[in-house]
Design an enzyme around this catalytic site. Structure first.
Site, mmCIF file in Angstrom:
data_model
loop_
_atom_site.group_PDB
_atom_site.id
_atom_site.type_symbol
_atom_site.label_atom_id
_atom_site.label_comp_id
_atom_site.label_asym_id
_atom_site.label_seq_id
_atom_site.Cartn_x
_atom_site.Cartn_y
_atom_site.Cartn_z
ATOM 1 N N LYS A 183 0.831 -1.209 0.000
ATOM 2 C CA LYS A 183 0.000 0.000 0.000
ATOM 3 C C LYS A 183 0.867 1.262 0.000
ATOM 4 C CE LYS A 183 -3.818 -0.768 0.194
ATOM 5 N NZ LYS A 183 -4.661 -1.210 -0.975
ATOM 6 N N GLY B 134 26.972 -3.015 31.828
ATOM 7 C CA GLY B 134 25.681 -2.692 32.423
ATOM 8 C C GLY B 134 25.869 -1.791 33.622
ATOM 9 N N CYS C 15 33.561 -4.716 30.305
ATOM 10 C CA CYS C 15 33.284 -3.621 31.224
ATOM 11 C C CYS C 15 32.706 -4.128 32.543
ATOM 12 C CB CYS C 15 32.413 -2.562 30.554
ATOM 13 S SG CYS C 15 32.634 -0.959 31.335
ATOM 14 N N HIS D 208 35.605 -1.287 26.027
ATOM 15 C CA HIS D 208 34.584 -1.900 25.171
ATOM 16 C C HIS D 208 35.165 -2.123 23.773
ATOM 17 C CE1 HIS D 208 30.986 -1.183 27.746
ATOM 18 N NE2 HIS D 208 31.730 -0.209 28.224
ATOM 19 N N GLU E 161 34.099 -3.697 21.342
ATOM 20 C CA GLU E 161 33.058 -3.731 20.294
ATOM 21 C C GLU E 161 32.870 -2.384 19.598
ATOM 22 O OE1 GLU E 161 32.651 -4.604 23.401
ATOM 23 O OE2 GLU E 161 31.118 -3.382 24.388
HETATM 24 N N1 GLN Z 1 28.646 0.109 35.828
HETATM 25 C C1 GLN Z 1 30.056 -0.080 35.602
HETATM 26 C C2 GLN Z 1 30.835 1.205 35.796
HETATM 27 O O1 GLN Z 1 30.281 2.267 35.707
HETATM 28 C C3 GLN Z 1 30.309 -0.683 34.250
HETATM 29 C C4 GLN Z 1 29.902 0.213 33.112
HETATM 30 C C5 GLN Z 1 29.712 -0.516 31.820
HETATM 31 O O2 GLN Z 1 29.556 -1.739 31.788
HETATM 32 N N2 GLN Z 1 29.681 0.209 30.729
HETATM 33 O O3 GLN Z 1 32.021 1.182 36.017
#
Ligand code: GLN
Length: 541
Positions: A203, A361, A388, A510, A512
């Site tokens: 559509k 996290g 991390c 990180h 990635e």
């Molecule tokens: N919470 C953790 C810190 O602030 C790890 C941070 C994260 O995994 N990006 O050090």
């Protein structure tokens, strides 16, 4: 009103502006990145700017469960995940200025007003905000992106959907630029949805309406990219063309594909390269097909990796997913992801996976589950990659179960023995926006260790986003106990390994964020090859 002069020394700078209609989540960012790739394959130097019409200065304080991953650039900017797509597709290094937000634009205008730069004037959205937007776009377009080189073509993705109140000043700024530039210096691409009805007929009405909304703002698209579940056939294209005045050959079908890296190829097949080059009055050169070869390398193996997640949506872990894919392609190995909720999974869910990944996290929730998964990987000799928070919890797990400190934890989690503690420079910081340890860091890798072997060097640059670090008081006990820190940045611990484990690697940074199909990340390469070996050895048993 400020007139838009072509930047000095770069008279040929051209713009491709991508807007979106009908609804969000159509893959405008991937479309933008794919257009860039098509031009890059033809030898053009490209850059990309993302406009996010929200009032936040940056994405750093946004909830990833709502907004998706916060991507981190080399200069430490916390930005929308689309900038990650641009970097991955285009092999360029972007900076904070490549992400323009309403927050940044207003902040700058208000600062100028306070300084008296507009003395006497009533400061208004038009012209002051729109001038500032145009200035930001032009400045970002001229920024070096590739080892000192500036771009010939700048892609500008306007976030949000046409018709949103928030996007209005940005679209007005685009209209002004469009009016001032020569026709061959700006192309407007509109990405819309072409849905199927219950009978499976595509559509065009939503596209008609969204182009109408765009025209009301003074913008006539040059190209329409129609997102759909099926290919858009010639009749439907004709109909879209008739209602929008976009030539049939510039109505491009972008049907759903299983892998985002196929999209540039799909758009090429639809003739997009020719159309864009025509509009921009540039030569449609013979494309280099090396990138296509890399992203479509055949899979000869398949592994399953568990990711212990907690945010519920996969977009939160976008760069990790992509980095696994990059390493997988390089190793001809398809990586299937088993998403396990950190608060609910059962250890039996880990028994048949080939590797375990504990991502980054924030906060307390899910931490104990992640620690259980890390313990399982360590004790059962499963390939393990910690990132991390995953790195920090590896240290906590080791301290608890090997060093015998039962209340070992991270200061972020609560009371206990803080083997992970707040970084000294974080003490006393009350503002949460942009105050973490962010962006590039140079990491020294210990010679002769697994991580140095993977990188093939003893020095590398990776990106950070965290507030806590390994507490220096525990480093020697941890190392005496067998957890070796093999990467450091000054006095800070960056990488840990367990030498008597087939693959146990965790990084404070990180990796990635720097992975791309052409440059897969070494820790991910190590992890996926270990998963491959794990699979081969369990089969052999
Ligand atoms: N919470 C953790 C810190 O602030 C790890 C941070 C994260 O995994 N990006 O050090």
């Amino acid at each position: 009103m400020e007139t838009l002069e072509q930047p000095e020394g770069n008279e040929s700078l051209k713009y491709i502006v991508v807007t979106g209609g009908v609804m969000s989540g159509l893959g405008k960012g991937i479309t933008t990145a794919s257009i860039g790739r098509i031009l890059k394959n033809r030898g053009y130097e490209v850059t990309a700017v993302k406009i996010d019409p929200y009032l936040n200065i940056d994405a750093g304080t946004m909830n990833p469960a709502q907004h998706g991953e916060v991507f981190v650039l080399s200069d430490g900017a916390e930005v929308d995940l689309d900038l990650g797509n641009y970097e991955r597709f285009l092999d360029i290094n972007l900076k904070s200025i490549h992400n323009i937000t309403t927050g940044k634009v207003y902040r700058s205008v208000i600062e100028k007003e306070r300084r008296g730069d507009y003395l006497g004037a009533t400061v208004q959205i038009i012209p002051h905000i729109t001038d500032e937007i145009r200035h930001c776009i032009r400045r970002a377009a001229q920024e070096e992106v590739n080892g000192g080189r500036t771009a010939e073509i700048c892609l500008v993705e306007v976030g949000g959907t046409v018709g949103d109140i928030e996007s209005m000043p940005f679209l007005e700024a685009v209209r002004q630029m469009h009016a001032e530039l020569a026709p061959q210096d700006m192309v407007l691409v509109h990405v819309t949805l072409v849905p199927a009805d219950a009978m499976g007929n595509l559509k065009t009405k939503p596209t008609q309406h969204s182009v109408k909304a765009l025209r009301e703002l003074g913008l006539q698209p040059d190209i329409i990219v129609g997102r759909s579940s099926e290919m858009i056939g010639p009749q439907t294209k004709k109909k879209i063309s008739a209602f929008t005045d976009v030539p049939v050959k510039a109505v491009i079908s972008a049907k759903d594909v299983p892998d985002i890296y196929q999209i540039p190829m799909e758009l090429e097949k639809e003739g997009l390269a020719e159309v864009i080059c025509d509009y921009l009055a540039i030569e449609n050169r013979e494309p280099d097909t090396e990138w296509y070869r890399i992203v479509s390398r055949e899979y000869t193996n398949r592994v399953t990796v568990a990711i212990i997640s907690k945010y519920g949506i996969e977009d939160v872990y976008m760069s990790i997913k992509e980095a696994l894919k990059h390493a997988g392609r390089a190793l001809s190995t398809e990586v299937n992801i088993r998403w396990l909720d950190a608060e609910m999974f059962d250890l039996r869910d880990l028994a048949d996976v080939d590797g375990i990944l504990v991502p980054g996290g924030f906060g307390k929730r899910g931490v104990e589950g992640k620690i259980r998964a890390i313990r399982y990987a360590r004790e059962n000799k499963k390939p393990y990659l910690g990132l991390c928070l995953g790195f920090q919890l590896s240290v906590v797990e080791y301290a608890r179960h090997v060093l015998g400190i039962p209340d070992a934890t991270s200061e972020e989690v609560g009371p206990g023995t803080h083997v992970i503690a707040l970084l000294p420079e974080q003490e006393g910081i009350s503002n949460l926006g942009g105050t973490m340890r962010l962006g590039n860091c140079t990491v020294t890798l210990k010679e002769g260790t697994m991580v140095a072997d993977l990188y093939g060097t003893t020095m590398t640059v990776e990106r950070h986003r965290h507030r806590y670090e390994v507490n220096p008081d525990f480093i020697s006990d941890l190392e005496d106990g067998g957890l070796i820190f093999t990467g450091t940045c000054g006095s800070r611990m960056e990488v840990c390994e367990l030498p008597d484990h087939p693959f146990y690697l965790a990084t404070q940074f990180h990796p990635e964020f720097k992975s791309s199909p052409t440059n897969p990340s070494p820790p991910y390469i190590g992890f996926v090859s270990a998963c491959k070996k794990n699979k081969a050895s369990t089969r052999a048993r």
